[in-house]
Design a protein around this motif. Structure first.
Motif, PDB file in Angstrom:
ATOM      1  N   GLY A 647       0.796  -1.297   0.014  1.00 25.99           N
ATOM      2  CA  GLY A 647      -0.017  -0.002  -0.061  1.00 25.99           C
ATOM      3  C   GLY A 647       1.001   1.291   0.072  1.00 25.99           C
ATOM      4  N   LYS A 648       0.435   2.257  -0.783  1.00 23.72           N
ATOM      5  CA  LYS A 648       1.189   3.484  -0.960  1.00 23.72           C
ATOM      6  C   LYS A 648       0.271   4.575  -0.642  1.00 23.72           C
ATOM      7  CE  LYS A 648       3.061   2.188  -5.053  1.00 23.72           C
ATOM      8  NZ  LYS A 648       2.978   0.789  -5.365  1.00 23.72           N
ATOM      9  N   ILE A 649       0.391   5.163   0.287  1.00 21.10           N
ATOM     10  CA  ILE A 649      -0.358   6.431   0.760  1.00 21.10           C
ATOM     11  C   ILE A 649       0.359   7.825   0.804  1.00 21.10           C
ATOM     12  CG2 ILE A 649      -1.945   7.225   2.473  1.00 21.10           C
ATOM     13  CD1 ILE A 649      -2.261   4.308   3.369  1.00 21.10           C
ATOM     14  N   ASP A 650      -0.093   8.669   0.047  1.00 16.42           N
ATOM     15  CA  ASP A 650       0.444   9.955  -0.202  1.00 16.42           C
ATOM     16  C   ASP A 650      -0.221  10.565   0.917  1.00 16.42           C
ATOM     17  OD1 ASP A 650       2.291  11.522  -2.637  1.00 16.42           O
ATOM     18  OD2 ASP A 650       1.153  12.796  -1.501  1.00 16.42           O
ATOM     19  N   VAL A 651       0.892  11.352   1.865  1.00 19.43           N
ATOM     20  CA  VAL A 651       0.526  12.391   2.750  1.00 19.43           C
ATOM     21  C   VAL A 651       1.007  13.633   2.872  1.00 19.43           C
ATOM     22  CG1 VAL A 651       0.130  12.415   5.389  1.00 19.43           C
ATOM     23  CG2 VAL A 651       0.208  10.252   4.287  1.00 19.43           C
ATOM     24  N   VAL A 688      -0.028  -4.569  17.714  1.00 19.15           N
ATOM     25  CA  VAL A 688       0.585  -3.956  16.303  1.00 19.15           C
ATOM     26  C   VAL A 688      -0.533  -4.057  15.260  1.00 19.15           C
ATOM     27  CG1 VAL A 688       2.542  -4.229  14.805  1.00 19.15           C
ATOM     28  CG2 VAL A 688       2.704  -4.715  17.152  1.00 19.15           C
ATOM     29  N   MET A 689      -0.773  -3.222  14.579  1.00 19.95           N
ATOM     30  CA  MET A 689      -1.554  -3.257  13.442  1.00 19.95           C
ATOM     31  C   MET A 689      -0.793  -3.443  11.946  1.00 19.95           C
ATOM     32  SD  MET A 689      -3.800   0.182  11.862  1.00 19.95           S
ATOM     33  CE  MET A 689      -5.410  -0.338  12.857  1.00 19.95           C
ATOM     34  N   ASP A 690       0.260  -2.659  11.784  1.00 18.70           N
ATOM     35  CA  ASP A 690       0.947  -2.786  10.583  1.00 18.70           C
ATOM     36  C   ASP A 690       2.269  -2.200  10.826  1.00 18.70           C
ATOM     37  OD1 ASP A 690       0.837  -3.619   7.951  1.00 18.70           O
ATOM     38  OD2 ASP A 690       0.853  -1.507   7.114  1.00 18.70           O
ATOM     39  N   ASP A 691       3.138  -2.169   9.768  1.00 17.36           N
ATOM     40  CA  ASP A 691       4.460  -1.581   9.575  1.00 17.36           C
ATOM     41  C   ASP A 691       4.762  -1.383   8.437  1.00 17.36           C
ATOM     42  OD1 ASP A 691       5.211  -4.126   8.653  1.00 17.36           O
ATOM     43  OD2 ASP A 691       7.005  -4.343   9.612  1.00 17.36           O
ATOM     44  N   GLY A 692       5.687  -0.453   8.225  1.00 10.94           N
ATOM     45  CA  GLY A 692       6.261  -0.119   6.815  1.00 10.94           C
ATOM     46  C   GLY A 692       7.201   1.098   6.871  1.00 10.94           C
ATOM     47  N   THR A 693       7.566   1.228   5.763  1.00  9.16           N
ATOM     48  CA  THR A 693       8.644   2.523   5.492  1.00  9.16           C
ATOM     49  C   THR A 693       8.014   3.676   5.202  1.00  9.16           C
ATOM     50  OG1 THR A 693       9.257   2.075   3.311  1.00  9.16           O
ATOM     51  CG2 THR A 693      10.558   0.989   5.206  1.00  9.16           C
ATOM     52  N   THR A 694       8.290   4.978   5.425  1.00  9.03           N
ATOM     53  CA  THR A 694       7.615   6.132   5.197  1.00  9.03           C
ATOM     54  C   THR A 694       8.723   7.149   4.737  1.00  9.03           C
ATOM     55  OG1 THR A 694       5.570   5.994   6.463  1.00  9.03           O
ATOM     56  CG2 THR A 694       6.531   8.192   5.831  1.00  9.03           C
ATOM     57  N   ALA A 695       8.779   7.543   3.449  1.00  7.45           N
ATOM     58  CA  ALA A 695       9.880   8.553   3.097  1.00  7.45           C
ATOM     59  C   ALA A 695       9.159  10.039   3.217  1.00  7.45           C
ATOM     60  CB  ALA A 695       9.862   8.126   1.399  1.00  7.45           C
ATOM     61  N   ARG A 696      10.017  10.848   3.554  1.00 13.59           N
ATOM     62  CA  ARG A 696       9.775  12.433   3.625  1.00 13.59           C
ATOM     63  C   ARG A 696      10.297  12.873   2.301  1.00 13.59           C
ATOM     64  NH1 ARG A 696      10.024  16.274   8.734  1.00 13.59           N
ATOM     65  NH2 ARG A 696       8.469  17.652   8.014  1.00 13.59           N
ATOM     66  N   LEU A 697       9.176  13.124   1.356  1.00 11.59           N
ATOM     67  CA  LEU A 697       9.630  13.810  -0.004  1.00 11.59           C
ATOM     68  C   LEU A 697       9.728  15.294   0.059  1.00 11.59           C
ATOM     69  CD1 LEU A 697       7.202  11.468  -2.047  1.00 11.59           C
ATOM     70  CD2 LEU A 697       9.557  11.018  -1.637  1.00 11.59           C
ATOM     71  N   GLU A 699       9.004  19.093   2.905  1.00  5.95           N
ATOM     72  CA  GLU A 699       8.615  19.453   4.217  1.00  5.95           C
ATOM     73  C   GLU A 699       7.376  18.995   4.930  1.00  5.95           C
ATOM     74  OE1 GLU A 699      10.076  20.676   7.963  1.00  5.95           O
ATOM     75  OE2 GLU A 699      11.386  20.900   6.054  1.00  5.95           O
ATOM     76  N   HIS A 700       6.415  18.871   3.965  1.00  9.97           N
ATOM     77  CA  HIS A 700       5.211  18.724   4.221  1.00  9.97           C
ATOM     78  C   HIS A 700       4.341  17.616   3.291  1.00  9.97           C
ATOM     79  CE1 HIS A 700       4.417  23.101   5.579  1.00  9.97           C
ATOM     80  NE2 HIS A 700       5.209  22.297   6.518  1.00  9.97           N
ATOM     81  N   HIS A 701       5.265  16.732   2.895  1.00  8.76           N
ATOM     82  CA  HIS A 701       5.013  15.683   1.906  1.00  8.76           C
ATOM     83  C   HIS A 701       5.801  14.375   2.330  1.00  8.76           C
ATOM     84  CE1 HIS A 701       4.680  14.434  -2.490  1.00  8.76           C
ATOM     85  NE2 HIS A 701       3.875  13.829  -1.737  1.00  8.76           N
ATOM     86  N   PHE A 702       4.856  13.220   2.621  1.00  6.51           N
ATOM     87  CA  PHE A 702       5.527  11.889   2.934  1.00  6.51           C
ATOM     88  C   PHE A 702       4.537  10.847   2.022  1.00  6.51           C
ATOM     89  CE2 PHE A 702       5.933  14.490   6.672  1.00  6.51           C
ATOM     90  CZ  PHE A 702       7.183  13.954   7.380  1.00  6.51           C
ATOM     91  N   LEU A 703       5.426   9.954   2.025  1.00  2.00           N
ATOM     92  CA  LEU A 703       4.691   8.469   1.174  1.00  2.00           C
ATOM     93  C   LEU A 703       5.157   7.594   2.096  1.00  2.00           C
ATOM     94  CD1 LEU A 703       3.577   7.509  -1.484  1.00  2.00           C
ATOM     95  CD2 LEU A 703       5.823   6.958  -2.044  1.00  2.00           C
ATOM     96  N   MET A 704       3.967   7.156   2.652  1.00  2.83           N
ATOM     97  CA  MET A 704       4.099   5.948   3.343  1.00  2.83           C
ATOM     98  C   MET A 704       3.642   4.737   2.873  1.00  2.83           C
ATOM     99  SD  MET A 704       0.984   6.456   6.184  1.00  2.83           S
ATOM    100  CE  MET A 704       0.741   4.785   6.867  1.00  2.83           C
ATOM    101  N   CYS A 772      16.175   8.842  -0.040  1.00  2.00           N
ATOM    102  CA  CYS A 772      14.942   8.677  -1.001  1.00  2.00           C
ATOM    103  C   CYS A 772      14.998   9.927  -1.610  1.00  2.00           C
ATOM    104  CB  CYS A 772      13.658   8.555  -0.293  1.00  2.00           C
ATOM    105  SG  CYS A 772      13.042  10.032   0.769  1.00  2.00           S
ATOM    106  N   GLY A 773      14.331   9.974  -3.053  1.00  2.00           N
ATOM    107  CA  GLY A 773      14.097  11.196  -3.654  1.00  2.00           C
ATOM    108  C   GLY A 773      13.793  11.043  -5.271  1.00  2.00           C
ATOM    109  N   PRO A 774      13.440  12.047  -5.676  1.00  2.00           N
ATOM    110  CA  PRO A 774      13.044  11.999  -7.177  1.00  2.00           C
ATOM    111  C   PRO A 774      14.143  11.632  -8.121  1.00  2.00           C
ATOM    112  CG  PRO A 774      13.360  14.276  -6.562  1.00  2.00           C
ATOM    113  CD  PRO A 774      13.470  13.628  -5.314  1.00  2.00           C
ATOM    114  N   VAL A 775      13.890  10.708  -9.099  1.00  2.00           N
ATOM    115  CA  VAL A 775      15.106  10.284  -9.954  1.00  2.00           C
ATOM    116  C   VAL A 775      14.490  10.447 -11.309  1.00  2.00           C
ATOM    117  CG1 VAL A 775      16.377   9.182  -8.463  1.00  2.00           C
ATOM    118  CG2 VAL A 775      14.376   8.072  -9.626  1.00  2.00           C
TER     119      VAL A 775
END
Lengths: 976, 90
Positions: A647-651, A688-697, A699-704, A772-775
């Motif tokens: 699952g990818k959630i844009d926050v 525990v509900m879930d785990d996973g990595t979250t990237a900070r793309l 200042e106000h933008h994360f991708l979990m 992480c970052g744009p490429v």
């Protein structure tokens, strides 16, 4: 026989059909029942229990006797009512519940044993010896009693389900329903008019009454034409409204006409859910029989049904007909028969005060006491004041009065009221919110009363819905009084049937009362009265009247059994339409799906997703060989794996960091832009509900990311937390799982592969572990994450989904050039077990952060979901089963997931349970099996020998407890 | 059964997930103590009559709703957005 009068059949369209293999003819407009009557077929089925010969009894969906199997082989459908089956060319019908044939049914012997087969016989007989019940008695009874059988083969017919919405649903298109639809339609309301018949008109098609000076059926057709022309009225014929549900929702079953259903791909039936703001119930009434000895002989039928056969289908089931009733309505039958030129041998009215002007032999104050003729009616006995008369007759039409069809008004726990004047139950106002009853189903039986009742009901509904009723003149019609004197059962010896479909007689109900099953619900279950497919439409009121009499109570005190949906049998195929196969579990495919299938990868289900389990190569004979090679490939060179299903959630938003801090146990506000962090999410109860990595793309933008299985649950949880707990937070999020194709590139040569496709090459300083970052991927804007689920130097590269397939092909090709290649779920699983990484096998809903060794990830600096409850006693400490690694040390070198753990000397029973294994795999890297599991106080027990017992697979061995990270515990490979 | 979603209008029950009583909105302070947390997470009344619970319009707009409902008559008398209720608007 067919009568020499017009009727509503098209004699220019002759149809051929077969019944029990014999060919017959009929006409367009016939039902199977009317066509059988036209061909003088008297016996159409055998009864449920006694295998008595039975004939057509009614002309509608209440038919108890004429149940047939239609069609052949896999497409055959049992228990269809011949009375509602439209005749079509080539129709194949079979009778049921007889062997070897309808004429010579060997189980008709049951009829001779009837004294032993009364109510509750199976509770009293066949009791001994006990073990005979399952092996002998029950199979024997099941074989002897019953209806039609299913073919046992999968049915390829199509069924559909659909939704409809309207202002007003009008149920029934007789005089009341037509008037209601006309008024509501003229007022501009969105109207659905549903009727189970193939045409509108209801009883107007079956009677000779006139409306506005012309035949009732003609008036109905004219109104119907008006309704069609309006454009805001939908007329659904062949549609039975089967149930009333909360919020103005109704279930309805639509049968398609045989010619439409025969088209390729067309459905046979459609199950509708109709949401209506208001409903007008104009369902009419059902005529009830009179119980007397042998009243189930073929040739004995309902008077109203006989009128329908004579007037609508121009057939008569007899040449010499008698009529028996307790109300004025029965007299119409004699009149209609005379008008049609059918000989009426006698009219018998149970009321002493009754009289008639008809030129027939008339008995007032008399009762039919017996019906004679084994294979079909030959004569009846009539008890008069002066003695018994015997009259030759081949058809007896009977009427015990009419019961309003109020079933739908009782579907939401409503109870009907008893009307002494009508000797019938009538619906209670307001029993179903938004529904009003009109016409015969309210107890208004004359044509005039139906027309005016329909109009009045519509006017009230129009007002409630804020529209203005147009002026409509009430058509002229008969307003004959309905006079009735109750007659439920003619006294006398012998068996008198109440429930024809389930073979329940007056004696059975009396026996139930004698044996103290005096509540109507107990009587029903003891005798099985009303439990057949017709649900007692013909018999319920009569049976409870007999029960009331037997128990010395009144009918209102006795009450009715509960009316439940559906009003008519609904095929499961119609209710479940569209929910078979892929309709039951939709399939989600990744962009690399076809490529993976083409590479020979067997696909396995992961939730609704399909993922490759391994990619076999030439010479590999087992999955293990492929899996071992793929694991080695990743450890030594490079592997490529589609991870788009996570699952990818844009926050996004100013409060996104604070929101994630609240959601996860650990801190995300402190994460730097361009970095990724592993996060642990709890349920509010501390597990525990879930785990996973979250990237900070930004200042106000994360991708979990979430695990594949929990993506939907996590999204719903986030919506809950945001909307219900912290709505003041300025944060927005959306699932982007489908929008991005994402691939893991893992192994020592992963950067080499990536630098071949990235427009700007990366190095360790510019793109360290967890960066992480744009490429730019060959000109396509993508994203790169340096994260690892294998423990190797690894990346995940994401591109918009439309580029997914070509990127996967390219990555696999480049990897293969470097002695690597694609790897599947089996290798992915072994790689993560070697590293002690958890999945939902470990975080299965009963484990805490403490159990998996992550209690330090619960930040002390802030609150988060689940923090307070995770601190409860019992959710941490040495009593908890804690995550450990296990390696086999016994003679058996295999571990199995699901096996339980026991101390070396302890018996392997539940009381001694020390834990269980959650994940296992053979590690080609380490050369033996590895297991992850939970063991009581496990972290303190590293080095101990423990016993593994798999009770299901009968495997046991000993194993050593070790740290769950088996390979590269320092993590140098991922950073290097 | 139908629920009047403030954003989508009257919708069939199949579009919604049920969560339980709306007391789930009133999350205790972290230090509220074991009893308060136990009540919040686990303890629910089982009323015969009016109740107020949370529904998620998952196959619709994704809004969490606070629905006033009668467990006896099944009548639904009101539905509001949870974020408005939580914000003190209803």
């Amino acid at each position: 026989m067919r009568l020499d009068k017009p009727g509503q059949i098209d004699r220019s369209q002759a149809l051929r059909f077969t019944f029990d293999g014999r060919e017959y003819g009929g006409f367009q407009g016939d039902t199977l029942a009317s066509a059988l009557i036209a061909n003088d077929v008297r016996v159409v089925g055998r009864s449920f229990k006694y295998h008595r010969p039975r004939g057509v009894f009614s002309a509608g969906s209440e038919e108890p006797n004429a149940l047939v199997t239609i069609g052949q082989g896999a497409a055959s459908e049992p228990n269809l009512r011949a009375t509602t089956t439209e005749l079509c060319e080539g129709l194949v019908a079979q009778s049921q519940n007889r062997w070897p044939s309808l004429e010579y049914d060997l189980l008709a012997l049951n009829d001779l044993f009837a004294p032993f087969l009364g109510a509750g016989f199976y509770y009293k007989t066949f009791m001994w010896p006990a073990k005979f019940w399952e092996r002998l008695y029950e199979p024997m009874i099941r074989r002897a009693a019953g209806l039609g059988a299913l073919s046992g083969a999968p049915n390829a017919d199509h069924y559909e389900k659909a939704y409809a919405h309207c202002d007003v649903l009008v149920i029934g298109a007789g005089p009341a329903g037509l008037m209601a639809a006309l008024a509501a339609g003229r007022a501009g309301l969105d109207v659905i008019l549903a009727d189970e018949d193939v045409r509108t008109g209801g009883r107007l098609n079956a009677e000779t009454v006139e409306v506005d000076g012309r035949p009732g059926a003609d008036w109905a057709q004219a109104v119907t034409d008006d309704l069609y022309a309006m454009g805001n009225v939908r007329i659904m014929t062949r549609t039975t409204v089967t149930g009333a549900y909360d919020g103005g929702t109704y279930g309805a079953l639509e049968r398609l006409s045989p010619d439409v259903a025969a088209r390729t791909g067309a459905p046979r039936e459609c199950f509708w859910r109709i949401a209506a703001r208001r409903t007008i119930l104009a369902a009419g009434a059902l005529e009830r029989p009179v119980a007397f000895q042998n009243n189930d002989r073929p040739g004995v039928m309902m008077a109203g049904a006989l009128r329908a056969y004579v007037n609508r289908w121009a057939v008569s089931p007899g040449k010499t007909v008698t009529v028996f009733g307790n109300n004025d309505d029965a007299h119409r039958t004699a009149a209609d028969l005379l008008a049609a030129g059918v000989h009426v041998a006698a009219l018998i009215d149970a009321r002493p005060e009754a009289s008639t002007d008809l030129p027939v032999r008339f008995y007032a104050g008399a009762q039919v006491t017996n019906a004679h003729g084994r294979g079909g009616l030959e004569a009846i006995s009539i008890a008069t004041l002066s003695g018994i008369d015997k009259v030759q007759t081949d058809c007896l039409a009977m009427s015990g009065g009419w019961n309003p069809t109020l079933h739908l008004t009782c579907h939401m726990n409503g109870r009907p009221d008893w009307s002494p004047a009508l000797a019938a139950f009538v619906p209670r106002d307001g029993a179903v919110p938004g529904l009003v009853a009109a016409g015969a189903c309210r107890g208004d039986f004359s044509t005039h009363a139906c027309l005016s009742g329909g109009l009045e009901a519509a006017r009230a509904v129009i007002r409630e819905l804020g529209k203005r009723a147009r002026k409509i003149d009430l058509p002229q019609a008969e307003d004959a009084p309905y006079r009735i004197s109750p007659l439920w059962a003619v006294p006398g010896k012998g068996r008198a049937w109440l429930d024809f479909q389930n073979d329940v007689t007056v004696k059975d109900v009396k026996l139930a009362a004698t044996e103290n099953y005096s509540s109507v619900e107990h009587m029903k279950r003891y005798t099985t009265q009303g439990m057949a497919p017709d649900q007692g439409k013909n018999s319920n009121v009569n049976a409870l009247a007999v029960l009331a009499d037997a128990t010395g109570r009144g009918i209102p005190e006795t009450g009715t059994t509960t009316y439940r949906p559906p009003f008519v049998p609904v095929p499961i195929a119609a209710m479940g339409a569209g929910a078979q196969g892929a309709g039951f579990a939709p399939q989600r495919f990744t962009t690399s799906h076809q490529v993976s299938v083409d590479m020979g990868a067997p696909m396995i289900e992961a939730g609704l997703w399909y993922r490759p389990s391994y990619f076999p190569r030439e010479g590999e004979k087992t999955w293990r060989q492929s899996c071992d090679r793929e694991v080695g490939m990743v450890r030594r060179a490079v592997g490529v794996c589609d991870v788009s299903t996570l699952g990818k959630i844009d926050v996004q938003g100013p409060d996104a960091p604070a929101f994630l801090d609240f959601l996860y146990t650990n801190m995300f506000s402190s994460l730097k832009v361009g970095r990724t962090r592993y996060g642990l999410m709890l349920r509010e109860d501390g597990h525990v509900m879930d785990d996973g990595t979250t990237a900070r793309l930004g200042e106000h933008h994360f991708l979990m990311t979430t695990t594949t299985a929990a993506a939907g649950q996590v999204m719903k949880h986030m919506e809950f937390v945001h909307q219900c707990l912290v709505p003041q937070m300025d944060v927005s999020f959306i699932s982007v799982t489908e929008q991005w194709a994402q691939f893991a590139v893992a192994g020592p040569k992963s950067r080499e592969v990536l630098n071949g496709i990235l427009d700007d090459p990366i190095d360790d300083d510019g793109f360290p572990f967890m960066a992480c970052g744009p490429v730019s991927v060959m000109g396509v804007a993508g994203r790169l994450f340096r994260i690892s689920f294998s423990g190797e130097h690894a990346y995940e590269v994401a591109v918009p989904a439309r580029y997914g397939e070509s990127l996967f092909r390219l990555l696999v090709q480049r990897a293969e050039e470097l002695d690597g290649g694609a790897y599947g779920m089996e290798a992915l699983n072994v790689l993560r077990i070697e590293k002690g990484f958890i999945t939902h096998s470990e975080i299965h809903g009963r484990t805490t952060a403490f159990d998996i060794g992550m209690e330090r990830m619960v930040s002390a600096k802030k609150d988060c979901i689940g923090k307070a409850m995770a601190a409860r006693p019992g959710l941490s400490g040495p009593e908890r089963e804690q995550l450990v690694g296990l390696v086999p040390t016994g003679a058996v070198k295999k571990l199995t997931a699901g096996a339980h753990l026991f101390d070396a000397g302890a018996a392997p029973v539940r009381e001694n349970d020390q834990g269980y294994i959650t994940s296992v795999g053979f590690s080609p890297t380490l050369g033996h099996f590895l297991g992850l599991g939970f063991l009581k106080d496990g972290r303190a027990r590293h080095g101990e020998e423990i016993r593994m017992v798999d009770h299901v697979r009968q495997i046991e061995t000993t194993c050593q407890v070790v740290d769950p990270v088996f390979f590269d515990p320092e993590g140098g490979r991922a950073r290097g | 059964m139908r629920i009047p979603c403030p954003l989508c209008g009257s919708r069939d029950i199949r579009e919604f997930d049920y969560m339980g009583h709306a007391q789930a909105l009133d999350r205790p302070e972290p230090e509220a103590g074991a009893q308060a947390w136990d009540d919040y997470v686990h303890n629910r009344d089982n009323p015969a009559g009016p109740t107020r619970d949370l529904w998620f319009h998952g196959l619709g707009c994704g809004a969490w709703l606070v629905v006033d409902r009668d467990t006896v008559s099944h009548e639904i008398t009101a539905a509001a957005l949870a974020r408005d209720v939580k914000g003190g608007a209803a």
